[in-house]
Write an enzyme that holds these catalytic residues in place. Structure first.
Site, PDB file in Angstrom:
ATOM      1  N   GLY A 121       0.938  -1.773  -0.082  1.00 27.72           N
ATOM      2  CA  GLY A 121      -0.392  -0.166   0.477  1.00 27.72           C
ATOM      3  C   GLY A 121       0.978   0.913  -0.027  1.00 27.72           C
TER       4      GLY A 121
ATOM      5  N   TYR B  87      -0.338   7.066   2.952  1.00 28.38           N
ATOM      6  CA  TYR B  87       0.244   8.250   3.821  1.00 28.38           C
ATOM      7  C   TYR B  87       1.420   7.077   4.554  1.00 28.38           C
ATOM      8  CZ  TYR B  87      -2.531  11.681   2.990  1.00 28.38           C
ATOM      9  OH  TYR B  87      -3.364  13.095   2.319  1.00 28.38           O
TER      10      TYR B  87
ATOM     11  N   ASN C  75       1.567  -1.598  -4.956  1.00 27.40           N
ATOM     12  CA  ASN C  75       0.547  -0.928  -4.837  1.00 27.40           C
ATOM     13  C   ASN C  75      -0.354  -1.516  -6.312  1.00 27.40           C
ATOM     14  OD1 ASN C  75      -1.407   1.286  -3.117  1.00 27.40           O
ATOM     15  ND2 ASN C  75      -0.688   2.584  -5.184  1.00 27.40           N
ATOM     16  N   LYS C  76      -1.693  -1.082  -5.817  1.00 27.11           N
ATOM     17  CA  LYS C  76      -2.218  -1.024  -7.164  1.00 27.11           C
ATOM     18  C   LYS C  76      -2.047  -0.856  -8.169  1.00 27.11           C
ATOM     19  CE  LYS C  76      -7.301  -0.249  -5.308  1.00 27.11           C
ATOM     20  NZ  LYS C  76      -8.393  -1.345  -4.672  1.00 27.11           N
TER      21      LYS C  76
ATOM     22  N   GLU D   5     -16.675  18.112   4.777  1.00 26.66           N
ATOM     23  CA  GLU D   5     -15.569  18.829   4.183  1.00 26.66           C
ATOM     24  C   GLU D   5     -16.094  18.793   2.174  1.00 26.66           C
ATOM     25  OE1 GLU D   5     -11.371  19.363   5.793  1.00 26.66           O
ATOM     26  OE2 GLU D   5     -10.939  17.326   4.298  1.00 26.66           O
TER      27      GLU D   5
END
Length: 398
Positions: A11, A14, A38-39, A170
């Protein structure tokens, strides 16, 4: 352990990115083989996704190519999807191969927590990736176009946001800013548009200072948002949501921001979890697995004061990444590990253009000052991961 230890990071969120960047800085050549999986071939700035979701910014501005962040001579990048984690064999099964490891870092990001609410998985949208926000943005525009053909269908112009945490608030701020523009573009009477925020908890932005929450709600109410606080969503259907005691709110757009749980691959690996997240030890390791570190949305770190878990934020994931890299280097060099201690620098929630609320360095901020603070935090993150070049390339969009 092989002569050169193998570190596999799952992954590029962050936690994964910060671990990778720290390792490439602190490890000597040939001290370890580091692989980042990571994908996608990009890292996306999750704290920025609410803007492209509402259509107030381009999704491209929320992503950074991984090749621009890592030194490929020090870190191998593998673009693939993780299918299975096998801690007993020290292997990770990818959709197109297998990786063996001596140390594993799991930072796969979370999945939406729907709390078992019927229909939520099938009918609601989530703000959780570049692709998901593209879909939301196009869907919102499409509702305005549909309304022009069927002007009696006000459910096309009713937008329901479930959850009044950070992401929900947000997103609402941005959506409220976008509505006047869409009404103008599609020639729709703005008074027909409804933005409804539904939150089961007794307050919006739980954990935030009440005075700032009050300010945030006033700002958003002025922009036309209706709050239904202390109201639970009982069901999500193809026609809207059922809330409270069976009241139906008709809507073709339900966006669920009500929480995050860990990644199902961790449970499937036989690692002990609570709601999909791992209660890590003081060094961020999975219980019973000294060579497996768990970060970000996948980990559960308890506040030593109140005994409650910290919410999974970008800030905690970044600090975990730095600590994890330090401990990996220490393990390889047979040095003592350093316990993870979260240092809360504060939090800022944006409320749309030029408006925000925040707490930083023990002080409260609101309005334009808080909005500037939010921008400063975003710029600092870009600087941490990509230095001045990334700040210059992306900074103007934040």
């Amino acid at each position: 352990m092989s002569s050169i230890p193998k570190i596999v990071i799952l992954g590029a969120g962050y936690g994964g990115v910060l671990t990778s960047l720290r390792l490439q800085k602190e490890l000597n050549y040939n001290e370890a083989d580091v692989t980042l999986v990571n994908k996608h071939d990009y890292h996306y700035i999750t704290t920025h996704l609410h803007m492209p979701a509402a259509g107030t910014d381009n999704p491209e501005n929320a992503r950074v190519n991984i090749s621009k962040l890592i030194d490929e001579f020090k870190i191998d990048f593998v673009k693939s999807t993780v299918v299975q984690i096998r801690p007993q064999d020290r292997k990770v099964i990818l959709e197109d191969g297998t990786l063996s490891y001596d140390y594993l870092i799991i930072g796969l990001g979370g999945e939406p927590e729907t709390f078992g609410i019927p229909g939520m998985v099938e009918h609601a949208f989530n703000i959780r990736s570049i692709n998901s926000v593209r879909l939301i943005r196009e869907h919102i525009e499409y509702q305005f176009a549909r309304f022009k053909r069927e002007p009696h269908r006000t459910d096309y112009l009713t937008f329901v946001i479930g959850g009044a945490g950070f992401t929900g608030i947000e997103f609402i701020g941005e959506l409220a800013d976008r509505i006047p523009e869409l009404c103008k573009q599609f020639d729709v009477d703005q008074s027909l548009v409804k933005i409804i925020n539904i939150e089961a908890a007794p307050t919006a932005l739980p954990g935030f200072d009440p005075e700032l929450v009050e300010y945030a709600m006033q700002v958003l109410q002025k922009k036309g948002v209706t709050f239904r606080i202390g109201t639970a969503v009982k069901e999500c259907t193809a026609d809207g949501v059922i809330v409270g005691e069976g009241e139906e709110i008709k809507s073709q757009t339900v966006i669920w921001t009500g929480g995050v749980r860990g990644n199902r691959l961790i449970e499937e690996a036989g690692i002990e979890t609570m709601r999909g997240r791992v209660k890590v030890d003081e060094f961020l390791r999975a219980p019973g697995h000294e060579n497996v570190y768990v970060l970000g949305d996948n980990s559960l770190v308890f506040n030593p004061d109140g005994g409650r878990p910290y919410p999974p934020t970008a800030q905690i994931a970044m600090q975990q990444g730095v600590n994890c890299a330090h401990n990996l280097v220490a393990s390889i060099r047979n040095q003592p590990l350093k316990p993870f201690v979260f240092s809360n620098k504060g939090a800022v929630a944006s409320l749309g253009k030029g408006e925000a609320i925040g707490v930083a360095f023990g002080k409260k901020y609101k309005g334009r000052t808080a909005a500037w603070l939010k921008k400063a935090i975003d710029l600092r993150y870009l600087f941490i991961i990509g230095g001045i070049p990334l700040v210059l390339r992306k900074g103007k969009f934040l």
